[in-house]
Design an enzyme around this catalytic site. Structure first.
Site, PDB file in Angstrom:
ATOM      1  N   SER A  72      68.073 -13.407  37.242  1.00  0.00           N
ATOM      2  CA  SER A  72      68.725 -13.858  38.468  1.00  0.00           C
ATOM      3  C   SER A  72      68.012 -13.293  39.689  1.00  0.00           C
ATOM      4  CB  SER A  72      70.174 -13.354  38.443  1.00  0.00           C
ATOM      5  OG  SER A  72      70.748 -13.477  39.715  1.00  0.00           O
ATOM      6  N   TYR A 111      76.874  -6.304  37.050  1.00  0.00           N
ATOM      7  CA  TYR A 111      76.281  -7.539  36.524  1.00  0.00           C
ATOM      8  C   TYR A 111      74.789  -7.596  36.859  1.00  0.00           C
ATOM      9  CZ  TYR A 111      74.680 -12.372  36.582  1.00  0.00           C
ATOM     10  OH  TYR A 111      73.928 -13.503  36.413  1.00  0.00           O
ATOM     11  N   LYS A 119      71.016  -7.409  34.498  1.00  0.00           N
ATOM     12  CA  LYS A 119      69.829  -8.289  34.541  1.00  0.00           C
ATOM     13  C   LYS A 119      68.563  -7.448  34.717  1.00  0.00           C
ATOM     14  CE  LYS A 119      71.926 -12.158  33.921  1.00  0.00           C
ATOM     15  NZ  LYS A 119      71.832 -12.765  32.587  1.00  0.00           N
TER      16      LYS A 119
HETATM   17  P1  NAD Z   1      78.411 -19.618  31.395  1.00  0.00           P
HETATM   18  O1  NAD Z   1      79.478 -18.576  31.379  1.00  0.00           O
HETATM   19  O2  NAD Z   1      78.803 -21.010  31.691  1.00  0.00           O
HETATM   20  O3  NAD Z   1      77.630 -19.597  30.006  1.00  0.00           O
HETATM   21  C1  NAD Z   1      77.428 -18.426  29.259  1.00  0.00           C
HETATM   22  C2  NAD Z   1      77.844 -18.719  27.809  1.00  0.00           C
HETATM   23  O4  NAD Z   1      77.619 -17.540  27.019  1.00  0.00           O
HETATM   24  C3  NAD Z   1      79.320 -19.073  27.669  1.00  0.00           C
HETATM   25  O5  NAD Z   1      79.439 -20.287  26.937  1.00  0.00           O
HETATM   26  C4  NAD Z   1      79.932 -17.894  26.892  1.00  0.00           C
HETATM   27  O6  NAD Z   1      80.974 -18.311  26.041  1.00  0.00           O
HETATM   28  C5  NAD Z   1      78.720 -17.368  26.129  1.00  0.00           C
HETATM   29  N1  NAD Z   1      78.765 -15.933  25.788  1.00  0.00           N
HETATM   30  C6  NAD Z   1      79.019 -14.900  26.636  1.00  0.00           C
HETATM   31  N2  NAD Z   1      78.969 -13.733  25.967  1.00  0.00           N
HETATM   32  C7  NAD Z   1      78.689 -14.036  24.664  1.00  0.00           C
HETATM   33  C8  NAD Z   1      78.517 -13.264  23.485  1.00  0.00           C
HETATM   34  N3  NAD Z   1      78.674 -11.944  23.491  1.00  0.00           N
HETATM   35  N4  NAD Z   1      78.236 -13.910  22.330  1.00  0.00           N
HETATM   36  C9  NAD Z   1      78.098 -15.257  22.295  1.00  0.00           C
HETATM   37  N5  NAD Z   1      78.251 -16.032  23.373  1.00  0.00           N
HETATM   38  C10 NAD Z   1      78.547 -15.441  24.556  1.00  0.00           C
HETATM   39  O7  NAD Z   1      77.284 -19.114  32.429  1.00  0.00           O
HETATM   40  P2  NAD Z   1      76.048 -19.889  33.071  1.00  0.00           P
HETATM   41  O8  NAD Z   1      76.318 -20.110  34.498  1.00  0.00           O
HETATM   42  O9  NAD Z   1      75.654 -21.038  32.214  1.00  0.00           O
HETATM   43  O10 NAD Z   1      74.948 -18.744  32.984  1.00  0.00           O
HETATM   44  C11 NAD Z   1      73.998 -18.686  31.946  1.00  0.00           C
HETATM   45  C12 NAD Z   1      73.088 -17.504  32.182  1.00  0.00           C
HETATM   46  O11 NAD Z   1      72.444 -17.627  33.442  1.00  0.00           O
HETATM   47  C13 NAD Z   1      73.793 -16.153  32.196  1.00  0.00           C
HETATM   48  O12 NAD Z   1      72.962 -15.202  31.573  1.00  0.00           O
HETATM   49  C14 NAD Z   1      73.908 -15.854  33.681  1.00  0.00           C
HETATM   50  O13 NAD Z   1      73.982 -14.470  33.929  1.00  0.00           O
HETATM   51  C15 NAD Z   1      72.616 -16.454  34.207  1.00  0.00           C
HETATM   52  N6  NAD Z   1      72.669 -16.794  35.630  1.00  0.00           N
HETATM   53  C16 NAD Z   1      73.643 -17.630  36.072  1.00  0.00           C
HETATM   54  C17 NAD Z   1      73.716 -17.942  37.443  1.00  0.00           C
HETATM   55  C18 NAD Z   1      74.804 -18.847  37.975  1.00  0.00           C
HETATM   56  O14 NAD Z   1      75.047 -18.826  39.188  1.00  0.00           O
HETATM   57  N7  NAD Z   1      75.462 -19.650  37.144  1.00  0.00           N
HETATM   58  C19 NAD Z   1      72.780 -17.398  38.324  1.00  0.00           C
HETATM   59  C20 NAD Z   1      71.786 -16.558  37.831  1.00  0.00           C
HETATM   60  C21 NAD Z   1      71.733 -16.259  36.464  1.00  0.00           C
HETATM   61  N1  UFG Z   2      81.142 -18.229  49.762  1.00  0.00           N
HETATM   62  C1  UFG Z   2      82.147 -18.488  50.659  1.00  0.00           C
HETATM   63  N2  UFG Z   2      83.385 -18.775  50.155  1.00  0.00           N
HETATM   64  C2  UFG Z   2      83.662 -18.819  48.822  1.00  0.00           C
HETATM   65  C3  UFG Z   2      82.605 -18.557  47.911  1.00  0.00           C
HETATM   66  C4  UFG Z   2      81.356 -18.263  48.416  1.00  0.00           C
HETATM   67  O1  UFG Z   2      81.960 -18.441  51.878  1.00  0.00           O
HETATM   68  O2  UFG Z   2      84.802 -19.061  48.445  1.00  0.00           O
HETATM   69  C5  UFG Z   2      79.797 -17.929  50.280  1.00  0.00           C
HETATM   70  C6  UFG Z   2      79.317 -16.547  49.891  1.00  0.00           C
HETATM   71  O3  UFG Z   2      79.767 -15.601  50.841  1.00  0.00           O
HETATM   72  C7  UFG Z   2      77.803 -16.735  49.876  1.00  0.00           C
HETATM   73  C8  UFG Z   2      77.611 -18.194  49.467  1.00  0.00           C
HETATM   74  O4  UFG Z   2      78.868 -18.824  49.683  1.00  0.00           O
HETATM   75  O5  UFG Z   2      77.317 -16.580  51.168  1.00  0.00           O
HETATM   76  C9  UFG Z   2      77.234 -18.350  48.004  1.00  0.00           C
HETATM   77  O6  UFG Z   2      78.159 -17.623  47.210  1.00  0.00           O
HETATM   78  P1  UFG Z   2      78.281 -17.812  45.637  1.00  0.00           P
HETATM   79  O7  UFG Z   2      79.406 -16.947  45.175  1.00  0.00           O
HETATM   80  O8  UFG Z   2      78.353 -19.258  45.296  1.00  0.00           O
HETATM   81  O9  UFG Z   2      76.879 -17.293  45.081  1.00  0.00           O
HETATM   82  P2  UFG Z   2      76.184 -15.869  45.224  1.00  0.00           P
HETATM   83  O10 UFG Z   2      74.910 -16.097  45.983  1.00  0.00           O
HETATM   84  O11 UFG Z   2      77.088 -14.845  45.725  1.00  0.00           O
HETATM   85  O12 UFG Z   2      75.875 -15.503  43.683  1.00  0.00           O
HETATM   86  C10 UFG Z   2      75.423 -16.449  42.717  1.00  0.00           C
HETATM   87  C11 UFG Z   2      75.981 -16.079  41.349  1.00  0.00           C
HETATM   88  C12 UFG Z   2      75.389 -14.787  40.873  1.00  0.00           C
HETATM   89  C13 UFG Z   2      73.891 -14.852  40.908  1.00  0.00           C
HETATM   90  C14 UFG Z   2      73.435 -15.254  42.292  1.00  0.00           C
HETATM   91  C15 UFG Z   2      71.948 -15.445  42.325  1.00  0.00           C
HETATM   92  O13 UFG Z   2      77.388 -15.953  41.406  1.00  0.00           O
HETATM   93  O14 UFG Z   2      75.758 -14.580  39.525  1.00  0.00           O
HETATM   94  O15 UFG Z   2      74.043 -16.479  42.675  1.00  0.00           O
HETATM   95  O16 UFG Z   2      71.551 -16.235  41.275  1.00  0.00           O
HETATM   96  F1  UFG Z   2      73.368 -13.642  40.614  1.00  0.00           F
END
Ligand code: NAD
Ligand code: UFG
Length: 342
Positions: free
Chosen positions: A125, A150, A154
């Site tokens: 991330s 979290y 990473k």
């Molecule tokens: P998500 O929660 O939709 O998917 C993660 C999946 O992993 C889920 O289906 C959950 O059931 C499964 N899981 C969690 N722990 C487990 C375990 N111990 N054993 C087996 N399965 C398990 O999340 P996502 O948004 O698809 O994110 C996927 C990856 O990308 C994650 O590693 C997350 O940290 C990373 N990531 C997500 C974002 C974002 O904003 N969505 C940003 C940066 C990085």
């Molecule tokens: N925001 C609002 N109101 C809300 C939610 C978010 O104003 O109800 C704003 C936040 O303050 C931020 C922007 O919208 O400025 C984006 O916020 P998000 O929560 O959508 O995303 P973040 O950038 O905080 O974080 C996301 C994921 C993290 C990941 C990161 C970078 O939640 O897991 O992107 O990949 F690490």
């Protein structure tokens, strides 16, 4: 060729499984369904015409992880999405986050070693950069102290992977995602936030459809053109496609180093108010929102330097902010329809 996708029923994982199957890969999913559900498999099959193999196990369980990976002898590569990902929750439950995200990774890498599986792609991330000193942020930027447990999982995961690669048993690519949003054009898969969404875009669409009363915009006193924070939003299908490119790069020996790291973003930053404006334009809906205090832990601005990923991977995010917001809205409308039909 068979690819193991952990977290494959989750948001980004399911979109990636669709792209992998479309590219001709056979997919085995491991997921414990802690943040997703089994019906996603039906949706994947509806889109691609094929069910992925599915193993419902928890990667924290070393025995189950070894057993399942040993059972599928012909796995060529692994994409590891499975993790807990709620930043705020991780502050309240750090041990759960370290246990889930790190034990899972260690069990997985151990099982890969045992079965001589040599190709690994990891979901990292842009949170590892914290508030970068220089924008756009490139892969060479120094990593800052993580803002949350979290984010720290990473950073530590990237170190564990690098140390493992250095033993010579595998090659790996870490992909640092910026802010993935949107859904598959079929509206059969998308993000399914459980409870009240933390992230901006699902909060916007749930407000517009009437599930939430109003969106709180967290602060308008940042040093940005309209005072609200800037992020690099990327369409989830663009992100999913980059995983196919990364897997191909490893399997076809196109990598330059045994451990590589790439940013996955569009290179363009949008403020929160610009995201709202785009949503209102494409949905034809006026959004109810109000400005409130800053959210603790939020950084001011971040967007990606995409040069390295564009050049080295030959991959580029294609969809713009309006496409992303429209697909997020279409997904919310489809969810409403499917609830009404139940
Ligand atoms: P998500 O929660 O939709 O998917 C993660 C999946 O992993 C889920 O289906 C959950 O059931 C499964 N899981 C969690 N722990 C487990 C375990 N111990 N054993 C087996 N399965 C398990 O999340 P996502 O948004 O698809 O994110 C996927 C990856 O990308 C994650 O590693 C997350 O940290 C990373 N990531 C997500 C974002 C974002 O904003 N969505 C940003 C940066 C990085
Ligand atoms: N925001 C609002 N109101 C809300 C939610 C978010 O104003 O109800 C704003 C936040 O303050 C931020 C922007 O919208 O400025 C984006 O916020 P998000 O929560 O959508 O995303 P973040 O950038 O905080 O974080 C996301 C994921 C993290 C990941 C990161 C970078 O939640 O897991 O992107 O990949 F690490």
């Amino acid at each position: 060729m068979k690819i193991l996708v952990t977290g494959g029923t989750g948001y980004i994982g399911s979109h990636t499984v669709v792209e992998l199957q479309g590219a001709g890969y056979e997919v085995v999913i491991i997921d414990n369904l802690s943040n997703s559900n089994r019906e996603v498999l039906d949706s994947i099959a509806k889109i691609t015409g094929k069910y992925p193999l599915f193993e419902e196990i928890d990667l924290r369980n070393q025995k189950d992880t070894f057993r399942v990976i040993n059972k599928h002898q012909d796995i060529e590569g692994v994409i590891h999405f499975a993790a807990l990902k709620a930043v705020g929750e991780s502050v309240d439950k750090p041990l759960e986050y370290y246990q889930n995200n790190l034990f899972s990774l260690i069990n997985l890498l151990g099982s890969m070693r045992k079965n001589s599986i040599r190709n690994f792609v990891f979901s990292s991330s842009c949170t590892v950069y914290g508030q970068p000193d220089k924008l756009p942020v490139s892969e060479q930027a120094p990593l800052k102290k993580a803002e949350s447990p979290y984010g720290n999982t990473k950073k530590i995961s990237e170190d564990i992977i690098e140390d493992t690669v250095n033993t010579g048993i595998m090659k790996a690519i870490s992909l640092r995602y910026f802010n993935p949003i949107g859904a598959h054009p079929s509206t059969l898969i998308g993000e399914l936030p459980i409870g009240v969404p933390n992230n901006l875009v699902p909060y916007i669409t749930q407000t517009a459809i009437g599930i939430r009363d109003f969106l709180k915009v967290f602060g308008n006193d940042y040093s940005t053109p309209d005072g609200t924070p800037i992020r690099d939003y990327i369409h989830v299908t663009d992100l999913a496609k980059a995983h196919v490119v990364a897997v191909n790069r490893l399997l076809k020996d196109q990598f330059k180093k045994d451990y590589e790291i790439f940013n996955l973003g569009t290179g363009k930053g949008y403020t929160v108010l610009e995201v709202i404006k785009s949503f209102e334009k494409v949905s034809g809906t006026k959004l109810n929102y109000t400005i409130v205090e800053r959210r603790p832990g939020d950084i001011e601005k971040v967007w990606s330097d995409t040069i390295f990923a564009n050049k080295e991977l030959g991959w580029k995010a294609e969809k713009g902010i309006d496409d992303m917001m429209l697909s997020a809205w279409n997904w919310e409308l489809a969810l409403k329809k499917s609830k009404e039909n139940k």
